[in-house]
Structures are given as C-alpha cells and as structure tokens.
Design an enzyme around this catalytic site. Structure first.
Site, PDB file in Angstrom:
ATOM      1  N   LYS A 195       8.380  -1.697  -1.006  1.00 50.56           N
ATOM      2  CA  LYS A 195       7.352  -1.586  -2.253  1.00 50.56           C
ATOM      3  C   LYS A 195       6.913  -0.480  -2.446  1.00 50.56           C
ATOM      4  O   LYS A 195       7.331   0.634  -1.962  1.00 50.56           O
ATOM      5  CB  LYS A 195       6.265  -2.541  -1.510  1.00 50.56           C
ATOM      6  CG  LYS A 195       6.905  -3.967  -1.144  1.00 50.56           C
ATOM      7  CD  LYS A 195       7.019  -4.801  -2.532  1.00 50.56           C
ATOM      8  CE  LYS A 195       7.546  -6.218  -2.380  1.00 50.56           C
ATOM      9  NZ  LYS A 195       8.595  -6.624  -1.847  1.00 50.56           N
TER      10      LYS A 195
HETATM   11  C1  LIG Z   1       6.689 -11.580  -5.221  1.00 54.05           C
HETATM   12  C2  LIG Z   1       6.483 -11.453  -3.548  1.00 54.05           C
HETATM   13  N1  LIG Z   1       5.746 -12.261  -2.926  1.00 54.05           N
HETATM   14  C3  LIG Z   1       5.676 -12.217  -1.714  1.00 54.05           C
HETATM   15  C4  LIG Z   1       6.555 -11.230  -1.093  1.00 54.05           C
HETATM   16  C5  LIG Z   1       6.439 -11.344   0.406  1.00 54.05           C
HETATM   17  O1  LIG Z   1       6.275 -10.029   1.027  1.00 54.05           O
HETATM   18  P1  LIG Z   1       6.636  -9.659   2.594  1.00 54.05           P
HETATM   19  O2  LIG Z   1       7.906  -9.245   2.682  1.00 54.05           O
HETATM   20  O3  LIG Z   1       5.447  -8.541   2.571  1.00 54.05           O
HETATM   21  O4  LIG Z   1       6.287 -10.802   3.207  1.00 54.05           O
HETATM   22  C6  LIG Z   1       7.508 -10.492  -1.725  1.00 54.05           C
HETATM   23  C7  LIG Z   1       8.542  -9.711  -1.069  1.00 54.05           C
HETATM   24  O5  LIG Z   1       9.503  -9.313  -1.646  1.00 54.05           O
HETATM   25  C8  LIG Z   1       7.535 -10.871  -3.064  1.00 54.05           C
HETATM   26  O6  LIG Z   1       8.257 -10.165  -3.841  1.00 54.05           O
END
Ligand SMILES: Cc1ncc(COP(=O)(O)O)c(C=O)c1O
Length: 396
Positions: A195
């Site tokens: 990210k």
């Molecule tokens: C749109 C979206 N929501 C939620 C997440 C979840 O993130 P995390 O990996 O921090 O749980 C991601 C991960 O890529 C995502 O792209």
C-alpha cells in the site's frame, strides 16, 4: 529520502521489475530498531503516538490502529451493531476481504454494479438496493480514487445508514478538496506492504463519533477495557474487565514504529506516485489497445495505490492474461486488482450470484491489470515498461 531498494530491482537493466515494492527508508529502519531495542514491542506508547499522528494527518477526531484493514472493516461493522439478518451494500469490484468482513458479522453482502469511468460503486444505483434490512453502505475507493461521496452520504442520511468507507487504497486521497478521513462516518485503511505506506501489515480506522471509537478500542483487544500498556506500565492498573467477547485485532508497537516515519513521508511518496502516473498517462495518450485511468467528473486527488489499465482485447489483439504473460517475458511484473468478487465460486454458491449480474464490473474484471508503480521507481524502470508495451503493440 534514501530508500532501501531490493537488489533484484536496483538496476535499470533486465532484472525482474515487480509491480510494487515497499518504500522503506533509513529513518523507518532506525525507528523499528529503536522499538526492538526498547524491549516493548506489544501495543503501547508507539501505537498511541501513531494514532495521534494519524488523527492529525487525517484531520479526524479518533483513530484506531489495528493489525489489518480486513480486521478494521470487521471491527467497524461489529461496532456499528451489524450482524445476522442485516444487509450491507458494497461493490463487486474489490478485494474479497471487503465482502468477507460483512459475511463474518453474519450479515448479507448486497452488491451494486460500478461506474464505467471510475470503477467505483455507481452511487445512482444504491437507493434501488436498499431494503428494510439495510444497515450500512461500504463503498470502496478503488485504486485510491474517491467514490462520489456527497450523493452517497445524502442517501445514507435519508435512510439512516452507517457508512464504512473501505479506504484500503486511499490514504492521502481527497474528495472535493477534503481529505478522505476528514469527514463522513468511518474509514478503514490498509498498511499492507504494497500500500501507499506500510506498517509491515497493519491497518487503521478513522471514526468521527466517540461512542463508536470507544467500542472499537474495546473490541479490538478481546473486549478488555484496557490494553497491555495500560496494565503493565508504571502508571498502569493490572486489573482488567472484559465487557464484550472481543477480537485480537490490535496493532503492535513494532508495527507502529514503522508507521510513524512512514506517515511523515506519505505525501512526498504520493507526489512521486502522481509524477509516475503523469508519465504513464502521457505515454499512453491516444492508444486504443489499452484504457488508462479516465477523467473523473468531480474534483479529487487520487493517491494512486494502483495504476490500473484495461486491455481492450480487439484493438490489443490479445487478452489481459496474455499481455501479463508477455510482460513477464520482458521481466516486468504486473498485478491483477481485482477479479470481481461475484465471479468466485464461493459467492456464487452461497448468494446465487452469476455472470451477467454486474456487467460493468465483469467487463472491468476481465480486462483490468496493474502496471508497476511505487514511489522509488526510477524513470529508467518506468521507461522499460513503456518501451515493452510499445514493442508489443508495434508503436514507434
Ligand atoms: C479494497 C481492499 N480492501 C481491504 C483490503 C484488506 O487489506 P489488509 O490486507 O490490510 O487486510 C484490501 C487489500 O488489498 C483491499 O484491496
């Protein structure tokens, strides 16, 4: 800012160029080392500092640090009292964790198709999906591009719905001059290493009402009314109370020690992303083979977590999957963000979704791919991507 660039991408030659890599500078490393040397790596003063810094950056009253955006989305839903029998409206064009977080509460995900140009939920279609069971809307700022939030919040107000913005891609993005997180109800960010900033896995929630923030703080740590620091520090009180069956979603001080310096450089890193995006946009102007990110009819700043293009198979003479494979032969890695959720077997079997239900999301899902983009990517590395695409499409 001096960055640590993995050896395999340090040269602008034929070494493999990944679609992204975390941007870790010396200050970030020193901060993590200092935390390790301190002997306290669990949730404690660094998490408190990180939350304070986040609230300041986001211009938001409450920040709650967690161990991923996935847990943040789930925590937000639970803190809003959403559960069995409820419905939550979201988009099919997202990572599965958005939809899974709804399912984990016992609620039903209700999908609404996306827009052709932004790839975000089509706000004009939300009202038709509202039923007496609808409790919340979970829009996703896809690739970092803000959803059209003004009309969405108008709908939420009209039907008394909570809004949990999945801002996993959107830290540093803004909508009509206002930073995502500085207004609205709840926003959830991801600090996964790919990210825009990282805590080496991790996430955070910005929340505007104190009651919900309090619930989240308790629920993120087993339902205990104090975190470890509140119990074991000199001024702490070892006694604890459990007031709800909570979760293990807290962020550690080691993660926060990475996040604190990362946040300081976020805007600088996002400007670098923007410069690279501008170069891609200039290079692909007028190409029929691919559709680069398109014009958006409202004022915004896109933090561009992802630079997503659509492959137009007729003009390109190949499918998206074929193009990704060809670019691999040029030692260039690409991403696939994201196949539409309703096309996966689990969701089809459980919710009777089928191809044809959300035609715009399907067209995008079949054609989308992400080109390499990360703040420390050099012009030379980016030129390799552009040259490879020019060769593939026989452009001068
Ligand atoms: C749109 C979206 N929501 C939620 C997440 C979840 O993130 P995390 O990996 O921090 O749980 C991601 C991960 O890529 C995502 O792209």
């Amino acid at each position: 800012m001096s960055h640590v660039v993995p050896k395999n991408i340090s040269q602008e030659n034929e070494d493999f160029l990944p679609f992204t890599t975390a941007c870790i500078d010396e200050e970030t490393i020193e901060s993590a080392v200092a935390c390790l040397r301190s002997g306290w790596v669990a949730t404690g003063p660094r998490v408190q500092q990180f939350e304070k810094d986040l609230s300041h950056y986001l211009e938001c009253p409450h920040s709650v640090a967690v161990n991923s955006a996935t847990s943040g989305l789930h925590l937000a839903l639970v803190a809003c009292g959403i559960g069995k029998g409820d419905e939550v409206i979201t988009t099919p064009l997202t990572f599965v964790s958005t939809v899974n977080s709804i399912i984990h509460t016992g609620a039903t995900p209700v999908l609404v198709d996306v827009e052709d140009n932004t790839y975000n939920i089509d706000v004009s279609k939300i009202e038709a999906a509202i039923t007496p069971r609808t409790k919340a809307i979970m829009p996703v700022h896809f690739t970092g591009l803000s959803v059209d939030l003004d009309p969405l919040y108008d709908i939420a107000k009209k039907y008394n719905l909570r809004v949990i913005e999945d801002a996993a891609h959107a830290i540093g993005s803004s909508y009509k001059g206002r930073k995502i997180g500085s207004f609205g109800d709840i926003q959830v960010y991801s600090f996964h290493p790919c990210k825009n900033m990282t805590t080496a896995e991790g996430g955070a929630i910005s929340v505007h009402d104190e009651e919900t923030a309090k619930k989240m703080r308790v629920l993120r740590f087993h339902g205990i009314d104090k975190d470890a620091w509140d119990r074991y520090s000199k001024d702490g009180d070892q006694n604890l109370n459990v007031i709800a069956p909570g979760y293990k979603y807290n962020m550690s001080d080691l993660q926060a020690s990475i996040g604190i310096p990362q946040l300081k450089k976020l805007d600088e890193m996002n400007v670098k992303r923007q410069k690279l995006v501008d170069r891609y946009q200039e290079a692909f102007k007028g190409w029929d083979e691919i559709t680069p990110p398109q014009n958006v009819p409202y004022d915004h700043f896109n933090a561009f977590h992802i630079y997503a293009i659509l492959v137009n198979p007729e003009a390109a003479g190949r499918t998206r999957d074929e193009l990704i494979t060809e670019l691999k032969n040029y030692n260039i890695g690409c991403g696939l963000h994201y196949p539409a959720v309703h096309l996966f077997p689990y969701y089809q079997e459980t919710y009777n979704f089928k191809r044809g239900d959300f035609p715009r999301a399907e067209t995008i899902s079949d054609r989308i791919m992400s080109l390499p983009l990360f703040p420390q990517m050099s012009d030379g590395q980016q030129n390799r991507v552009i040259s490879a695409l020019k060769q593939i499409f026989n452009k001068s």
